[in-house]
Design an enzyme around this catalytic site. Sequence first.
Site, PDB file in Angstrom:
ATOM      1  N   ASN A 171       0.796  -1.169  -0.164  1.00 43.87           N
ATOM      2  CA  ASN A 171       0.232  -0.185  -0.070  1.00 43.87           C
ATOM      3  C   ASN A 171       0.926   1.229  -0.080  1.00 43.87           C
ATOM      4  O   ASN A 171       1.660   1.435   1.126  1.00 43.87           O
ATOM      5  CB  ASN A 171      -0.712   0.016   1.192  1.00 43.87           C
ATOM      6  CG  ASN A 171      -1.833   1.355   1.250  1.00 43.87           C
ATOM      7  OD1 ASN A 171      -2.684   1.507   0.486  1.00 43.87           O
ATOM      8  ND2 ASN A 171      -1.348   2.292   2.427  1.00 43.87           N
ATOM      9  N   GLU A 172       0.711   2.162  -1.151  1.00 42.64           N
ATOM     10  CA  GLU A 172       1.611   3.450  -1.196  1.00 42.64           C
ATOM     11  C   GLU A 172       3.037   3.568  -1.150  1.00 42.64           C
ATOM     12  O   GLU A 172       3.469   4.480  -1.144  1.00 42.64           O
ATOM     13  CB  GLU A 172       0.749   4.198  -0.068  1.00 42.64           C
ATOM     14  CG  GLU A 172      -0.804   4.375  -0.614  1.00 42.64           C
ATOM     15  CD  GLU A 172      -1.584   5.539   0.321  1.00 42.64           C
ATOM     16  OE1 GLU A 172      -2.611   5.993  -0.076  1.00 42.64           O
ATOM     17  OE2 GLU A 172      -0.887   6.125   1.401  1.00 42.64           O
ATOM     18  N   ASN A 173       3.830   2.311  -1.160  1.00 44.40           N
ATOM     19  CA  ASN A 173       5.178   2.381  -0.970  1.00 44.40           C
ATOM     20  C   ASN A 173       5.872   2.989  -2.383  1.00 44.40           C
ATOM     21  O   ASN A 173       6.869   3.810  -2.296  1.00 44.40           O
ATOM     22  CB  ASN A 173       5.683   1.050  -0.473  1.00 44.40           C
ATOM     23  CG  ASN A 173       5.123   0.934   0.919  1.00 44.40           C
ATOM     24  OD1 ASN A 173       4.608   1.621   1.703  1.00 44.40           O
ATOM     25  ND2 ASN A 173       5.231  -0.557   1.402  1.00 44.40           N
TER      26      ASN A 173
END
Length: 800
Positions: free
Chosen positions: A410-412
């Site tokens: 998630n979102e890295n």
Amino acid sequence: MKDVTQLGEGWNLHHDGELLPAQVPGCVHTDLLAAQRIPDPYLGLNEHDVAWVGRRAWLYSRHLDYASDHERTDLVFDGLDTAAEITLAGRALGHTRNMHRSFRFDVTGRTGELEVRLASAYDEAATVRALTGERPNVYPEPSQYLRKMACSFGWDWGPTLVTAGMWRPVRLEHWSTARIARVRPLVTVEDTTGRVELHIEVERTEQGAGRPLTARATVAGTEALLTFEGDEAVLTLEVAAPELWWPRSLGEQPLYEVALTLADAAGDPLDAWHRRIGFRTVELDRTADAQGTGFTFVVNGERIFARGVNWIPDDALPSRVTPERYRHRLTQAAEANADLVRVWGGGIYEDDAFYDACDELGLMVWQDFLFACSAYPEEQPLRGEVDAEARENVVRLMPHPSLVLWNGNNENLWGFRDWDWEPELAGNSWGEGYYLGLLPRIVAELDPTRPYTAGSPWSGSWDHHPNDPAHGTYHSWEVWNREDYAEYRANVPRFVAEFGWQAPPALATLRRALPGEELAPDSPGMLHHQKAEDGNGKLNRGVARHFALPEGDFDRWHYLTQVVQARAVAAGIEHWRAHWPVCAGTVVWQLNDCWPVSSWSAVDGDGRLKPLHHELRRVYADRLLTLQPGDGTPFLAVINQSAAAWRTTVTLRLLEADGTTVRETSLDVTAEPRSVRRVQVPADLAPAAGSANEFLVADADGLRSVSFAVPDRDFAYPHPRFDVAVEPVAGQEDKVDVVVTAQTLVRDLLLQADRLGPHVGADRGLMTLLPGERARIRVSGRTDLDAAEIRAALFCVDTP
């Protein structure tokens, strides 16, 4: 046959020189709560008062004694949170450092005092950080240095409750000759034939080495049998014309029991494995086209606009979530007409009960690997843990037909590009090798029947910005953070995997969580139960763009924030659904909460439905009518995701604020299955630009859409007048109908049923009534209601 002894009872937690009874599964917080040694961290400001719990080391113990005629006895922990040392009779069995794995220790013939010592997660993280070096994180907490539920350390919707304990079951397994160590069921469908390929791995005792074993499997009346002498075998079963498993929006969910038995040469059973499967195909169409790069789920050959919700752990103390609670919460998702649930990467791989419920409810599951909003070191000791964790959970979850996607993080990938990580990392590892290397290799090896995507958001390659709306998945957060919700209409992403708008929980939830507090947007408890950066500022700005911000009137503020949340999410979904098939899905942030908090959820921390939940039920329905801004005049989108054509007559009316009809027309419209029909509104029916007195209404088959040319604060609303009556419901003594008859335009009427009692609910959310129209709201949980009491719980948009 293998014998199992559960070890849920008999444990003690050592606390300041005393032994407290402990429950397994559980954690230190739940045991301290049960012993009344800490206050409820969900109430008031108590979170601060229990912060010490997560910074201490803890010891659990019990006496282990057993009798068994089997050759081998294993001590099995399904979940240890997180850095643990296990000893038996003073001798070490092993060390663990991963909440997301199970662990097995040979304790054959050994008894005595069993101890589980749990280090402070902060101390363990510091140890790992000293080995790997610093990495950036969105939050000032060390979650990326250990394999633990990241949101234990707090999030912008969650408390900081750093847990420790045996959070999943503990047991003894007694077995002889061999046991089933792992089964990977590859379930495929080709033409009209279903195929189940069982990849079996066994573990043997010393006495069982080299002995022939028999594996027998059955599914849907088909049987396969195999004798083997090694540690691995493959059994294949074919099922003629199986019924297909479908997402709830497309069909039924038939499930088939697969039963596997392992026996010795004499035919005596040694071990068994049972799972339910479903036959279906799933693909992810990421084809490049004129608009960019698609991201469309295809199940059994049908292309789907995914109607999704994001899922976070349902409790900050996850051992408290029961199978019944999973089913209830997921049923709430299905009742909102969602057909996809994304398990977010800052939480946990949920219990099998979660995925069982999704299988039965027809909810597709998008499963994140557990990486969120941080740069993760790829060195040891973390890399080996990530590998083992991923392998175990891929195999554990792959029987579930509801599981349709593995997602790397998630979102890295986005964070690396946009959040100033790159200069701070100075070339150090940050997780890219997991998302683009290790994890896709593991999925391809173990579960080739499902697609994998490297992250969310992710454009498919570094050739495009990770959060490019034209390519792959997109997270839309600029609107909530800085803009009016109308800006959701500024683009058409290929797949919106996160977007949302905040609102407080229900009033009854606030009163329980903040006992004795005089509620105000900025009262101490309200501010403490608002974890987002400038959360209240964003709530207030969202309201002020449309309404006069109420001063000193908490009830009005509470209602308006709920209205804006529901309208904001609806604005996004209606716009993006109107652009199918370019946009192929929306996943609302978020379905649920883990405690009572102001957040983006549709269901609050006490399980009460916000108006957003009712609005999702409307905008996620198979059939949706929506008026959308166009070039000069609005257009009408007739959206049909059902399998049958929608032939309807749409009534369009231009009305004045007092309800007078200015002009009216009827349009015969057909929307083919899985399609959108766009119809331009005739120019003479569109409200004049900037008109404070005209609005447009579209009605068809009981569905309604309204369009105003100005914000509510500028519209000439009449003072709302309506009549209220209470009527019994035939055959349902525990319910009554609240009947509201409008005398004027009544915009966004809402019955806040929890004001009538903490266990009272209503079956409808926001609704707009024209003069003379009547609405019926079914109320459950209380029947001794009078009109005056109901009026006090009814809210609507009032004159500016």
